[in-house]
Design a protein around this motif. Structure first.
Motif, PDB file in Angstrom:
ATOM      1  N   TRP A 122       0.854  -1.176   0.000  1.00 46.17           N
ATOM      2  CA  TRP A 122       0.000   0.000   0.000  1.00 46.17           C
ATOM      3  C   TRP A 122       0.895   1.232   0.000  1.00 46.17           C
ATOM      4  O   TRP A 122       2.014   1.205   0.524  1.00 46.17           O
ATOM      5  N   VAL A 123       0.416   2.296  -0.603  1.00 41.61           N
ATOM      6  CA  VAL A 123       1.149   3.553  -0.666  1.00 41.61           C
ATOM      7  C   VAL A 123       0.536   4.501   0.371  1.00 41.61           C
ATOM      8  O   VAL A 123      -0.669   4.748   0.352  1.00 41.61           O
ATOM      9  N   VAL A 124       1.358   5.017   1.265  1.00 36.05           N
ATOM     10  CA  VAL A 124       0.880   5.956   2.285  1.00 36.05           C
ATOM     11  C   VAL A 124       0.662   7.313   1.621  1.00 36.05           C
ATOM     12  O   VAL A 124       1.565   7.872   1.002  1.00 36.05           O
ATOM     13  N   LEU A 125      -0.565   7.821   1.745  1.00 35.83           N
ATOM     14  CA  LEU A 125      -0.920   9.109   1.154  1.00 35.83           C
ATOM     15  C   LEU A 125      -0.808  10.250   2.156  1.00 35.83           C
ATOM     16  O   LEU A 125      -0.432  11.371   1.798  1.00 35.83           O
ATOM     17  N   GLU A 126      -1.173   9.970   3.393  1.00 35.35           N
ATOM     18  CA  GLU A 126      -1.227  11.032   4.392  1.00 35.35           C
ATOM     19  C   GLU A 126      -1.061  10.430   5.783  1.00 35.35           C
ATOM     20  O   GLU A 126      -1.548   9.334   6.051  1.00 35.35           O
ATOM     21  N   VAL A 127      -0.386  11.157   6.654  1.00 35.66           N
ATOM     22  CA  VAL A 127      -0.201  10.732   8.041  1.00 35.66           C
ATOM     23  C   VAL A 127      -0.459  11.930   8.941  1.00 35.66           C
ATOM     24  O   VAL A 127       0.050  13.022   8.705  1.00 35.66           O
ATOM     25  N   GLU A 128      -1.276  11.697   9.947  1.00 37.29           N
ATOM     26  CA  GLU A 128      -1.515  12.726  10.956  1.00 37.29           C
ATOM     27  C   GLU A 128      -1.095  12.145  12.297  1.00 37.29           C
ATOM     28  O   GLU A 128      -1.527  11.059  12.674  1.00 37.29           O
ATOM     29  N   GLU A 129      -0.231  12.845  12.984  1.00 36.51           N
ATOM     30  CA  GLU A 129       0.202  12.371  14.306  1.00 36.51           C
ATOM     31  C   GLU A 129      -0.138  13.415  15.352  1.00 36.51           C
ATOM     32  O   GLU A 129      -0.053  14.608  15.099  1.00 36.51           O
ATOM     33  N   ARG A 130      -0.563  12.926  16.499  1.00 37.32           N
ATOM     34  CA  ARG A 130      -0.913  13.820  17.603  1.00 37.32           C
ATOM     35  C   ARG A 130      -0.454  13.213  18.910  1.00 37.32           C
ATOM     36  O   ARG A 130      -0.938  12.164  19.318  1.00 37.32           O
ATOM     37  N   LEU A 131       0.508  13.876  19.537  1.00 37.85           N
ATOM     38  CA  LEU A 131       0.978  13.468  20.857  1.00 37.85           C
ATOM     39  C   LEU A 131       0.023  14.024  21.899  1.00 37.85           C
ATOM     40  O   LEU A 131      -0.378  15.181  21.826  1.00 37.85           O
ATOM     41  N   LEU A 132      -0.348  13.197  22.841  1.00 38.73           N
ATOM     42  CA  LEU A 132      -1.276  13.629  23.882  1.00 38.73           C
ATOM     43  C   LEU A 132      -0.517  14.261  25.044  1.00 38.73           C
ATOM     44  O   LEU A 132       0.592  13.822  25.389  1.00 38.73           O
TER      45      LEU A 132
END
Length: 108
Positions: free
Chosen positions: A64-74
């Motif tokens: 699979w090709v990664v299109l978008e990544v969102e990361e959020r540290l709590l």
């Protein structure tokens, strides 16, 4: 204690090994993974260099090709509220060596 991260990955299946036609943009999948990371994986409120790549290598679906990544540290306050308990997602705990262990929401 460690750090908690919500990672949202949007990807698409690959239909060719390389090139501009290597993905099927109409077949997108978005999924969330909640991670418990060693404290030293984070510095100044962000993942340390190279850590995101370790996570994606283990979490992205093969071919699979990664299109978008969102990361959020709590924050510590957010982590105490355990927002992942009501989420339909995947859950992983990471060791200092980078090894991932799938867990349930309650074990996170």
């Amino acid at each position: 204690m460690g750090t908690y991260l919500r990672l949202t990955i949007t990807d698409t299946p690959s239909n060719a090994p390389v090139g501009p036609l290597a993905m099927i943009p109409t077949s997108r999948a978005t999924r969330t993974v909640w991670c418990h990371l060693p404290a030293d994986w984070v510095t100044d409120g962000a993942l340390r260099p190279g850590r995101r790549e370790i996570l994606l290598a283990q979490l992205a679906a093969p071919r699979w090709v990664v299109l978008e990544v969102e990361e959020r540290l709590l924050s510590e306050r957010e982590a105490r509220e355990r927002p992942w308990l009501d989420d339909l997602a995947a859950f992983c705990r990471y060791g200092a060596d980078g090894a991932a262990r799938p867990v349930t929401a309650r074990e996170l």
